[in-house]
Design a protein around this motif. Structure first.
Motif, short mmCIF file in Angstrom:
data_model
loop_
_atom_site.label_atom_id
_atom_site.label_comp_id
_atom_site.label_asym_id
_atom_site.label_seq_id
_atom_site.Cartn_x
_atom_site.Cartn_y
_atom_site.Cartn_z
N THR A 250 -131.96 32.33 4.97
CA THR A 250 -130.64 32.46 5.59
C THR A 250 -130.75 33.01 7.00
O THR A 250 -130.14 32.48 7.94
N GLU B 247 -129.86 31.07 10.51
CA GLU B 247 -128.93 31.67 11.46
C GLU B 247 -129.58 31.82 12.82
O GLU B 247 -128.94 31.54 13.86
N HIS C 189 -129.69 28.66 14.64
CA HIS C 189 -128.35 28.12 14.86
C HIS C 189 -128.15 26.78 14.15
O HIS C 189 -127.48 25.89 14.66
N LYS D 49 -126.90 26.63 11.08
CA LYS D 49 -125.82 26.81 10.11
C LYS D 49 -124.56 26.11 10.59
O LYS D 49 -124.14 26.26 11.73
#
Length: 89
Positions: free
Chosen positions: A78, A82, A85, A87
């Motif tokens: 996760t 993130e 970038h 997501k």
């Protein structure tokens, strides 16, 4: 004489849950302080489940064992997504 006609309440303070991010940060710092490569050691632990990859310094070993290995992978992935970038908003 005790009054057994009323229900008494008993409350136990539970230990606050330590988030996976905090666990990883603590383990990373402990491994670094002891001169280990934290990435290699954490990967070794996740892949094998062998807690001896993690130092007992600062209670890092007992701390990381409180978290399921799949939760560690999920948190790491996760954060990586993130950071890249990737997501979807």
């Amino acid at each position: 004489m005790q009054d057994f006609g009323n229900t008494q309440f008993f409350s136990v303070e539970t230990e606050p849950e330590t988030g996976v991010e905090v666990v990883l940060a603590t383990v990373y710092e402990a491994l670094t302080e002891k001169g280990y490569n934290p990435v290699n050691q954490i990967v070794g632990y996740i892949m094998s489940g062998d807690p001896t990859y993690i130092t007992s310094h600062r209670s890092a070993r007992s701390l990381i064992m409180k978290v399921e290995r799949d939760e560690l992978v999920e948190e790491l992935l996760t954060k990586y997504i993130e950071a890249k970038h990737w997501k979807n908003e």
